[in-house]
Design an enzyme around this catalytic site. Sequence first.
Site, mmCIF file in Angstrom:
data_model
loop_
_atom_site.group_PDB
_atom_site.id
_atom_site.type_symbol
_atom_site.label_atom_id
_atom_site.label_comp_id
_atom_site.label_asym_id
_atom_site.label_seq_id
_atom_site.Cartn_x
_atom_site.Cartn_y
_atom_site.Cartn_z
ATOM 1 N N CYS A 247 -13.647 -37.492 -2.389
ATOM 2 C CA CYS A 247 -13.460 -38.171 -1.093
ATOM 3 C C CYS A 247 -12.832 -39.550 -1.284
ATOM 4 C CB CYS A 247 -14.805 -38.288 -0.364
ATOM 5 S SG CYS A 247 -15.437 -36.716 0.268
ATOM 6 N N THR B 258 -9.112 -30.270 -0.568
ATOM 7 C CA THR B 258 -7.769 -30.840 -0.423
ATOM 8 C C THR B 258 -7.581 -31.887 -1.524
ATOM 9 O OG1 THR B 258 -8.730 -32.256 1.311
ATOM 10 C CG2 THR B 258 -7.367 -30.413 2.030
ATOM 11 N N THR C 285 -10.296 -32.638 4.696
ATOM 12 C CA THR C 285 -9.699 -33.952 4.884
ATOM 13 C C THR C 285 -8.194 -33.906 4.608
ATOM 14 O OG1 THR C 285 -11.762 -34.998 4.214
ATOM 15 C CG2 THR C 285 -9.775 -36.365 4.194
#
Length: 430
Positions: free
Chosen positions: A263, A88, A123
Amino acid sequence: MLTALRQKEKQIAVIGLGYVGLPLALAFARQFRVIGFDTNPDRITRLQRWEDPSRQIAAEAFEGADITFTANPDDLQQAHFFVVAVPTPVDDYKVPDLKPLQRASELIGRALKPGDYVVYESTVYPGCTEDDCLPVLIQQSGLRLGEEFKLGYSPERINPGDKVRTLTDILKVVSGSDTEAAQTIADVYGCIIRAGIYTAPSIKVAEAAKVIENVQRDLNISLMNELAIIFDKLGIDTQEVINAASTKWNFLPFTPGLVGGHCIGIDPYYLLYKARQLGYDPQVINSGRRINDGMPAFVATKLVQMLLHRDTNPAQTKVLVMGLTFKENIADIRNSKVADLVRELMKYAINVHVVDPYASPNEVAQTYNMSLLDSPSTQYDAVIVAVGHDAYRTLDIAYFKSLMKTAPILLDLKGLYAVRKDDEIDYWRL
């Protein structure tokens, strides 16, 4: 569902076989029949040879796993419990790019049958699973949530490169579209997770919990980066300040550095996007992102200042950057802030050489239009150690001096080396 999976009457499908999906698929394959699906046929070919393209999992981990690797969407028809572990990312404007998630939802929707489960691990911002993914599943399948299929969210907590806190040793958060879904999902994951299961009260809570894990780290690191900038202007060593402050029991010893990867450097933008959709412009989160995104330029400017201080024209210098991956001891170059640092150095017409023992030269060339050297040259004006690979930790100051001209400059962004005054090297660290 669990009984049928245990008896191998039904199968689990893991969609996306990267840093998150592959270890998850192999862990499930120790207990259940698994379909490992990825849209990249080259990746599938390598996995069929028991070769992890990410170089994180040894061939021995594939042995005995009841798994079929495929890039054929038709094979998903055989699955009944789907797990989505696709990337993502954000686009060039820092807006969430949901295309991989939407494509995965379309593929699953076409294979969805009454009684099936779909669990997302990617995520996202709170609400994405139910507001963006669920409609795609319904449209493609024609099935009704609750009555004909179940939905869940279980945020990934993989820490690439960590050989101690592996997938099965990290407590797993799960959630479901109703009580039955949450319990079944918890039971399935409970078969592989030794650390235990935490059931969140809703999918949105689980989504929010995941995204703030990395927002919190991003903010803490941004604070240390801002302090490093201030202390540099004061002529104070940031690491010495942290060491002194760490003597107090409740001080959190975060350290400054380049914040990249898929992240910490990405997830805050998902929450920022959602908050702005709701009419709120976050101040603290946005400030943290701005500081961390600005660190490559800060480091490049610092080196230029050091060169000018000794009357050296930056446009006539050669600099070695050691490390390009977003963290130590892994091959992942996604959202590498070291690549941003290299670009910043090039703005000053500096001749930059880059080496990294883990990164793929082909991937670096395709992703960043940069070349990796097999090994360093010599006669550098400065060396920047940007990533704390184990191979770099054993190097000494004599090695760095051997690479450089007289009056060498060493920028140690990870604070790996102890330098004495008699080492005759101009040393700086964040």
